[in-house]
Design a protein around this motif. Structure first.
Motif, short mmCIF file in Angstrom:
data_model
loop_
_atom_site.label_atom_id
_atom_site.label_comp_id
_atom_site.label_asym_id
_atom_site.label_seq_id
_atom_site.Cartn_x
_atom_site.Cartn_y
_atom_site.Cartn_z
N VAL A 124 2.07 1.76 -3.48
CA VAL A 124 1.01 2.25 -4.38
C VAL A 124 0.74 3.74 -4.13
CG1 VAL A 124 -1.47 2.12 -4.83
CG2 VAL A 124 -0.11 0.04 -4.78
N VAL A 125 0.64 4.10 -2.85
CA VAL A 125 0.35 5.50 -2.51
C VAL A 125 1.46 6.41 -3.05
CG1 VAL A 125 0.08 7.14 -0.60
CG2 VAL A 125 -1.04 4.92 -0.48
N VAL A 144 0.84 -1.21 0.00
CA VAL A 144 0.00 0.00 0.00
C VAL A 144 0.88 1.25 0.00
CG1 VAL A 144 -1.92 1.21 1.10
CG2 VAL A 144 -1.77 -1.26 1.26
N GLU A 145 1.93 1.22 0.79
CA GLU A 145 2.85 2.37 0.81
C GLU A 145 3.41 2.63 -0.59
OE1 GLU A 145 6.03 2.38 3.65
OE2 GLU A 145 4.68 1.95 5.30
N LEU A 196 1.06 8.69 5.87
CA LEU A 196 1.11 8.50 4.41
C LEU A 196 -0.27 8.19 3.86
CD1 LEU A 196 3.00 8.37 1.95
CD2 LEU A 196 3.20 5.93 2.34
N TYR A 197 -1.01 7.37 4.57
CA TYR A 197 -2.36 7.04 4.13
C TYR A 197 -3.17 6.51 5.29
CZ TYR A 197 -0.87 2.15 4.17
OH TYR A 197 -0.40 0.94 4.57
#
Lengths: 361, 420
Positions: A334-335, A331-332, B50-51
């Motif tokens: 992709v972000v 996920v990191e 970050l998210y």
């Protein structure tokens, strides 16, 4: 990238899949050139091309670079190729170099390690591919059909006998930059030149044109590469003052920065411009660099994710990018990959809609 | 007005009014300000992430900050507009919120510009401007009123809303009703107002001096020769922080900051102590002076101790041991280092010290620890603030405001309002 398919291609794609499984981003057929100063212009001399280039950044932002030479024909002097490859490895500053053949003679297998090279036969590659589950992992990046489709979209696409339009000529400069100038210039200059080159064609790139979409994705990939090189520099100087170290890197060190600041001061005094030395997009780019440095698990994988984003989201029209057995945090990665692509659009002025395919990534 | 200041003041509005129950003038007349204030508050808590891939997490965090789940989409839209976040959806569901809140600049400037883009009404403009004005010292009510093109009704509504949130207070000084902001008063407002009365023309400049260089040493020429500031110190309006280091005791001054909850006061007190110790090292150390104070504080935050020890550290940072922020330890013979106790409160105090050093002011004094926990926990965090109902205060409104509310309701009842 070359326009015609060659018989070495299956070997190149197989090596690319293996490198990909090991965390490398791997452009094919990278052209090496030398430039001569002819007074008011530069003359380019093409030296040679690298069949496969592999670049990997680890979570400490250390870079490992691999070059591969693939030869499937019979009339090849293996010894000559080995000496050539050793030179290319040194010229390009690669850490490792592989010589890949359907069969490797015993004397070649013996002398290659003495030259700091690795000679591998196709059978060995097959075994490696199987053990590393490289076909599943590479997410179609080493697929021949996808590669052919991509290859057809590369270049301005002029018809024989028809003069290129003004727009095509403008784009040709971008292709040239990406194909060889990018690999020749000093690393710290690459970001500014990349953005400047794409800025000049941003207004003619269309989301409807497959060629333009590919060009934009390749640009974004290189943008990520520039940021990772900058991250390596900043990381080696400590993370206490990221903005300052980033500026030092992009302007070529303390002397380069001081000189440019002074020049800008003089220009401002002349009343020609009233701008800062930093282009407007640099502030957000440095913020992005900071996010990459603080999230190394994802940052080390962004190059692979952007490559796969093109294949998955544009060619296969999928909504997600999945890479099994990923090195860091998916996920990191992709972000950050998405951040990089959109920041590239913002910096260069390319319409964000050209990257619409990654919206739901 | 500078967009950065607008961003800071909108956050003041939201932080102060979030504990006031909903009522017409606040919700109707200050809706843009409150929206941007909520966005500011949430953005400052998202910084560094970050998210977020669980929407519920952000709902909990927002609830802790006084943003309910109905308001949250609007607040997120504002943050998306200024490119502080990016929302990825899967159908109608939010799949992930990617965070891009800037880290190397404050971000308040973008928030302030967005507030301007939303075309705030005259009341909002006057509210933000007068709050900024009052941060620099008190002012007689008629003077404040004359500065904005508001009629007496509008001025009453603005004052009522601001008074509900304790953004503004009015006290009579020698027969003159004087407005001040409790946010700009450290201690006793009467002493502060008397001080302003004695130096009506100098107060703004004096506060400005302190805001621009938080932790200014009393021996600095800007203070020693400033009668206004000396009077403020003598009368207890401004309370210096004393550091007894290797070259003797020194006192450091900070711009007043009020309107804080008791736990927030403790944090601000710690931040001031930390910054004072660093200022001491900058100007009064026995050996090499501190060149990059921000870096010193960041090292302390990130590594929990300094990179190298120093003979002066024992005495210079003794104040921080007294305030239970950390403790000096002997690294080698006659060489001391300082280790900070890694608590949420201490880390927050360090961040605020960095903000004060960099921007002169810090809105994040009211950063909610519960909200941060909600964002950082893997899932399902139920902090005390989000699970326990907060006591809201009812507004006390003037006759003019009450009349305005009734007038609007009457029009609605009569069907006099047009619909587009």
């Amino acid at each position: 990238m070359a326009k015609t398919l060659d018989k070495d291609l299956p070997l190149k794609l197989q090596f690319r899949r293996i490198l990909f499984a090991e965390g490398y981003w791997s452009p094919l057929e990278v052209e090496l050139s030398n430039y001569e100063d002819l007074g008011n212009t530069l003359k380019r001399r093409s030296l040679t091309d690298l069949d496969v280039l592999g670049i990997k950044f680890d979570r400490l932002f250390n870079r490992t670079c691999v070059v591969g030479d693939c030869k499937s024909g019979r009339n090849v002097s293996d010894a000559n190729r080995l000496f050539w490859l050793r030179g290319v490895k040194d010229y390009f500053g690669a850490d490792l170099a592989y010589y890949l053949r359907p069969n490797v003679d015993s004397h070649i297998a013996a002398i290659a390690p003495k030259m700091g090279l690795c000679a591998l036969p196709a059978s060995h590659l097959d075994g490696l591919e199987l053990r590393l589950r490289a076909k599943e992992t590479s997410a179609a990046l080493g697929d021949l059909t996808d590669f052919e489709t991509t290859l057809q979209r590369w270049g301005v696409g002029t018809t024989k006998g028809v003069s290129p339009s003004q727009e095509q000529l403008q784009k040709k400069r971008v292709y040239s930059f990406l194909s060889y100038t990018y690999w020749y210039i000093e690393r710290f200059r690459a970001l500014m030149q990349l953005v400047g080159t794409f800025e000049s064609v941003a207004h003619v790139l269309s989301p409807e044109d497959d060629r333009d979409v590919l060009l934009a994705f390749v640009g974004a990939e290189r943008f990520a590469h520039c940021l990772l090189e900058a991250a390596a520099f900043v990381h080696s100087h400590g993370l206490q003052n990221i903005p300052n170290h980033a500026r030092l890197y992009f302007y070529g060190g303390p002397f380069g920065l001081r000189e440019k600041e002074r020049t800008f001061d003089l220009i401002r005094k002349l009343g020609v411009v009233n701008e800062d030395l930093d282009p407007p997009w640099l502030r957000d780019t440095i913020e992005l660099l900071g996010r990459m440095l603080h999230n190394p698990n994802g940052a080390c994988d962004v190059l692979r994710y952007i490559s796969v984003a093109y294949v998955s989201c544009v060619l296969h029209k999928k909504q997600e990018v999945v890479i099994p057995n990923t090195n860091g945090s998916p996920v990191e990665a992709v972000v950050l990959a998405k951040d990089i692509i959109l920041q590239f659009a913002k910096a260069t002025g390319i319409r964000e809609s050209i990257f619409d395919s990654i919206r739901s990534m | 007005m500078d967009p950065t200041l607008i961003g800071l003041r909108t956050q003041d509005f939201h932080e102060s009014l979030k504990v006031v129950t909903t009522f017409g003038p606040k919700e109707v007349k200050f809706k843009n300000t409150l929206l941007i204030g909520k966005a500011s508050s949430l953005a400052m808590h998202l910084r560094g992430l970050l998210y977020i891939d669980q929407y519920e997490q952000i709902e909990y965090a927002a609830a802790s900050l006084g943003i309910n789940s109905i308001e949250l989409p609007a607040v997120l839209r504002e943050l998306e507009t200024i490119d502080f976040i990016r929302i990825t959806k899967s159908g109608e569901q939010v799949k992930r919120i990617d965070v891009k809140v800037p880290e190397f600049r404050s971000g308040y400037s973008e928030l302030g510009k967005r507030w301007q883009d939303l075309r705030p009404n005259e009341l909002e403009q006057a509210g933000i401007a007068s709050l900024e004005h009052l941060h620099h010292g008190p002012v007689a009510v008629p003077v404040l009123q004359s500065q904005y093109s508001l009629n007496s009704n509008e001025f009453a509504i603005m004052s009522d809303v601001m008074m509900c949130g304790q953004l503004l207070a009015i006290q009579t000084v020698d027969g003159t009703p004087t407005a001040y902001s409790p946010l700009a008063v450290d201690g006793n407002p009467s002493a502060y107002l008397q001080w302003a009365k004695r130096f009506p023309n100098e107060v703004t400049a004096a506060i400005e001096t302190l805001s621009q260089s938080q932790g200014l040493a009393m021996s600095d020429g800007r203070i020693a020769s400033n009668k206004t500031l000396m009077d403020a110190i003598q009368t207890g309006v401004i309370m210096p922080v004393t550091v007894s280091g290797a070259t003797g005791a020194q006192r450091f001054l900070f711009a007043p900051r009020g309107g804080l909850a008791p736990e927030e006061k403790t944090i601000l007190d710690k931040s001031r102590a930390i910054l004072s110790c660093v200022r001491y090292g900058q100007s009064f150390s026995q050996g090499v002076a501190i060149k990059y104070p921000r870096r010193i504080l960041e090292v302390l935050r990130d590594n929990k101790q300094f990179n190298r020890g120093h003979p002066d550290l024992m005495s210079q940072y003794g104040l921080l041991a007294e305030k239970l922020i950390g403790h000096p330890f002997e690294e080698s013979t006659n060489r001391w280092n300082f280790r900070i106790d890694d608590t949420d409160e201490n880390m927050k105090a360090l961040n605020i010290a960095i903000e004060m050093l960099e921007y002169g002011t810090s809105s994040s004094v009211s950063i909610d620890l519960d909200a941060q926990k909600a964002l950082l926990s893997p899932s399902q965090y139920q902090g005390p603030a989000s699970t326990r109902p907060r006591m809201t205060s009812d507004p006390v409104v003037s006759e003019e405001t009450r009349a305005d509310i009734i007038r609007e309701l009457t029009k609605l009842t009569r069907g006099m309002n047009t619909h587009g």
